[in-house]
Design an enzyme around this catalytic site. Sequence first.
Site, PDB file in Angstrom:
ATOM      1  N   ASP A 102       0.850  -1.256   0.054  1.00 11.77           N
ATOM      2  CA  ASP A 102      -0.199  -0.095  -0.008  1.00 11.77           C
ATOM      3  C   ASP A 102       0.907   1.346  -0.099  1.00 11.77           C
ATOM      4  O   ASP A 102       2.072   1.193   0.846  1.00 11.77           O
ATOM      5  CB  ASP A 102      -0.678   0.037   1.184  1.00 11.77           C
ATOM      6  CG  ASP A 102      -2.127   0.517   1.193  1.00 11.77           C
ATOM      7  OD1 ASP A 102      -2.367   1.395   0.623  1.00 11.77           O
ATOM      8  OD2 ASP A 102      -3.124  -0.162   1.540  1.00 11.77           O
ATOM      9  N   ASP A 204      -3.291   4.400  -2.170  1.00 11.62           N
ATOM     10  CA  ASP A 204      -4.349   4.870  -1.613  1.00 11.62           C
ATOM     11  C   ASP A 204      -5.002   6.200  -2.386  1.00 11.62           C
ATOM     12  O   ASP A 204      -4.314   6.915  -2.683  1.00 11.62           O
ATOM     13  CB  ASP A 204      -3.783   5.297  -0.310  1.00 11.62           C
ATOM     14  CG  ASP A 204      -4.710   5.612   0.766  1.00 11.62           C
ATOM     15  OD1 ASP A 204      -5.699   4.503   0.970  1.00 11.62           O
ATOM     16  OD2 ASP A 204      -5.316   6.460   1.367  1.00 11.62           O
ATOM     17  N   GLU A 272      -6.841   2.900  -5.970  1.00 14.67           N
ATOM     18  CA  GLU A 272      -8.013   2.911  -5.055  1.00 14.67           C
ATOM     19  C   GLU A 272      -8.705   4.293  -5.640  1.00 14.67           C
ATOM     20  O   GLU A 272      -8.447   5.452  -5.307  1.00 14.67           O
ATOM     21  CB  GLU A 272      -7.918   3.158  -3.319  1.00 14.67           C
ATOM     22  CG  GLU A 272      -9.348   3.127  -2.676  1.00 14.67           C
ATOM     23  CD  GLU A 272      -9.254   3.978  -1.426  1.00 14.67           C
ATOM     24  OE1 GLU A 272     -10.288   3.452  -0.654  1.00 14.67           O
ATOM     25  OE2 GLU A 272      -8.408   4.363  -1.197  1.00 14.67           O
ATOM     26  N   HIS A 334     -10.877  -3.505   4.053  1.00 17.45           N
ATOM     27  CA  HIS A 334     -10.829  -3.032   5.313  1.00 17.45           C
ATOM     28  C   HIS A 334     -11.490  -1.852   5.783  1.00 17.45           C
ATOM     29  O   HIS A 334     -11.565  -1.233   6.791  1.00 17.45           O
ATOM     30  CB  HIS A 334      -9.179  -2.601   5.455  1.00 17.45           C
ATOM     31  CG  HIS A 334      -8.845  -1.626   4.936  1.00 17.45           C
ATOM     32  ND1 HIS A 334      -8.722  -1.566   3.548  1.00 17.45           N
ATOM     33  CD2 HIS A 334      -8.430  -0.390   5.036  1.00 17.45           C
ATOM     34  CE1 HIS A 334      -8.226  -0.413   2.858  1.00 17.45           C
ATOM     35  NE2 HIS A 334      -7.945   0.477   3.988  1.00 17.45           N
ATOM     36  N   ASP A 335     -12.179  -1.368   4.612  1.00 16.96           N
ATOM     37  CA  ASP A 335     -13.284   0.007   4.811  1.00 16.96           C
ATOM     38  C   ASP A 335     -14.618  -0.380   4.745  1.00 16.96           C
ATOM     39  O   ASP A 335     -15.550   0.461   4.978  1.00 16.96           O
ATOM     40  CB  ASP A 335     -12.716   1.033   3.532  1.00 16.96           C
ATOM     41  CG  ASP A 335     -11.516   1.502   3.686  1.00 16.96           C
ATOM     42  OD1 ASP A 335     -10.995   1.810   4.748  1.00 16.96           O
ATOM     43  OD2 ASP A 335     -10.867   1.932   2.694  1.00 16.96           O
TER      44      ASP A 335
HETATM   45  C1  GLC Z   1      -8.563   5.099   1.948  1.00 10.89           C
HETATM   46  C2  GLC Z   1      -8.145   3.852   2.816  1.00 10.89           C
HETATM   47  C3  GLC Z   1      -8.648   4.111   4.046  1.00 10.89           C
HETATM   48  C4  GLC Z   1      -8.099   5.386   4.759  1.00 10.89           C
HETATM   49  C5  GLC Z   1      -8.231   6.457   3.782  1.00 10.89           C
HETATM   50  C6  GLC Z   1      -7.429   7.667   4.118  1.00 10.89           C
HETATM   51  O1  GLC Z   1      -9.519   4.922   1.699  1.00 10.89           O
HETATM   52  O2  GLC Z   1      -8.597   2.478   2.391  1.00 10.89           O
HETATM   53  O3  GLC Z   1      -8.633   2.987   4.801  1.00 10.89           O
HETATM   54  O4  GLC Z   1      -8.809   5.693   5.824  1.00 10.89           O
HETATM   55  O5  GLC Z   1      -7.970   5.982   2.370  1.00 10.89           O
HETATM   56  O6  GLC Z   1      -5.876   7.448   4.008  1.00 10.89           O
END
Ligand code: GLC
Length: 539
Positions: A102, A204, A272, A334-335
Site C-alpha cells: 500500500d 491509496d 483506489e 478493510h473499509d
Molecule cells: C483509503 C483507505 C482508508 C483510509 C483512507 C485515508 O480510503 O482505504 O482505510 O482511511 O484512504 O487514507
Amino acid sequence: MENRSTLWWKSGVVYQIYPRSFQDSNADGIGDLQGVINRMDYLAKTLGVDAIWLSPFYPSPQADFGYDVSDYCDVNPEFGDLATFDRLVSAAHERGLKVIIDIVPNHTSDQHPWFIESRSSRDNPKRDWYTWRDAKPDGKEPNNWLAVFGGSAWEWDEKTGQYYLHSFLKEQPDLNWRNPEVQKAMFDVYRFWLDRGVDGFRIDVAHYIMKDPELKDNPKNTDNSQGELKPTGDYGSIVHLYDKGHPDVHKIYHELRTILDTYSPPRFSVGEIHLKDWNEWASYYGKNNDELHMPFNFALLVAPWKAQVFRKIIESVEKVTPPWGWPNYVLGNHDEPRIAGRYGPDKARQAAMLLLTLRGTPTLYNGDEFGQTNVEIPLEEQKDPWGKRVPGTGRDQNRTPNQWTSGPNAGFTAEGVTPWLPLADDYKTVNMEYELKDPTSILNLYRKLLSFRKLSKALQSGTYQSIDPVPQECLVYLREFENEKIIVALNMGETTARLDLHRFGRLEIIVSTGMERAGKVNPSLIDLSPDEGLVMRVI
Ligand code: GLC
Ligand code: CA
C-alpha cells in the site's frame, strides 16, 4: 511483448492482508510482518492465492491505523523492521507469491518530518509541500471543502496563521503534488520499494492527489450519490468536483507507469478510485496502456444483492474497460462491512463463486474466506477515528482479528493477551483449522474455486458473455477460451429457479456453492435453490 494470459496480475488472485489483524507473532495483541511470514504456507499452498497486498506497515502515529505515514521508507516497530520486510518478500517469492504494498501518496501524517518542517514557518523551504492558505477576511476557511472523515478540510495553524488542507483527518495533511519537489520525493519512495523487490503498489485514494489549482468552492449536492467512499454525514452534501481528480492527475500516473515499466519484469499498480462515472473511472487506465494497470472496481461491493443490478454493473465494466486494459472486482476490504455480515453466510458463498469466476482480477479480503462476519463493538470501545466522528461509518467491525483456530484468541495472538480489537464470538467454529476439516465449509469452497481457476484458462483469461434468457433473479454467464466453455449460474433470488441451458449441449458441475453437487446435469432442467451457485463445464 505483453502476453495477456501469462501476466500474473491478470490471471492471478490478490489477497489483502490487514497486518494489524492478520497474525500476531510476539504476543502484543497486534498482528505483524513476522505473523504474515508465519502464514505464508497457508496463503500459497492451503488457500492458493497468487499475490498478497499489505495494508500500510510504515511508521505512523496510527491516527488512521497506518494510513497516516510518518516515514515512507521504513517499517513501524510494532510490525517489525526492514529486515523482517525483506524476509517477508523472500518468503513470498520463494513460494511464487507476489507482494503488493500500500502506498499513501495523498497525505502524510502530521508527524512526518516534511510536515513538521512545513508548518514550522511560512518561509520554510517545505512550506509549499502542503497546501497552506490565508483565512478569508472574516477568518473563515479558504473554501467550502469538507473532509471525508467529517468537518472542514481546513485546519487552522495558530503559529503561522494559515490554514492547511486535509482531505481526511487533520492528522493527515494533503501533500501538494503540484510541487515538483513533492513529485520527485514521492517517486523516490516508489523506487525505494521497487528496488527492495516489491511487485506492485496499491495506491491509496489515488485520484485525490490533484485538486483544482484555484481551489474553487464545490457546488452543493442534491442527490448524495456520487459513489464516494461512503458519502455519510455532511461530506455528501457537496459535489466533490474540485477537491480531487483534477485532469492533471493523469500526468502523474503516466510518469509512475514509466517508472514501473523500467523494472524487469514491469511492476504493477492498482489505484483506489471511488468514482461512479464509468468513463471517468476508466480514464485511469490511461489513453494507451500508459497509466495505472487497474483502477479498483468497487461497484459490486456497494450494490444491492440483485442479479439484474449485478449484471448491469458487470456489463458496464466489460464495456468501459479499454481493449488493452483488464477488469477487476472487489467484494470486501478493510473499509467496508464484511460480505458475510451484510448478506449472511449463504450469499457469502455465492460472492466467492462470483468473484473467482468473473473476467478480471479478484481481490479477496483476509478472513472473508472463513466467512468472518462483522463484530459489533460498542461506540465507546471503537478505535476507528471515522466511526468515532461520524456515526455509522465505523470500520472496526470488519477489521477484527483473523480467526485461525478454535483455541485461545483464535490463534491470532497468545493466550491471555488482549487483541487490539475484540474477536468475533463465533470464532470456535468459524476459523481456518475447523473449516479445513469440514469438506463443505466456505473455506473449502474458496480452495476449490481457487484451484479450479488455476486450471481453467476460460476463468483466468477467457471472454465474458451474459446468458439470456434466464429467470430474472438469476445471474448466468459464459466464460470461454478456445475450446473451453465454463458456465456460471447464480440464483440471487428467494425462491428456487429453473434454468434451461440445453442449447450449450452437455454440462457437468465442477463446483457448487453447497459443495454437494457434482457431475453431469440435465442441461434443460437445472434447478437452483435460493442463494445457490454452480460452476459448470460444457462437455
Ligand atoms: C483509503 C483507505 C482508508 C483510509 C483512507 C485515508 O480510503 O482505504 O482505510 O482511511 O484512504 O487514507
Ligand atoms: Ca505483534
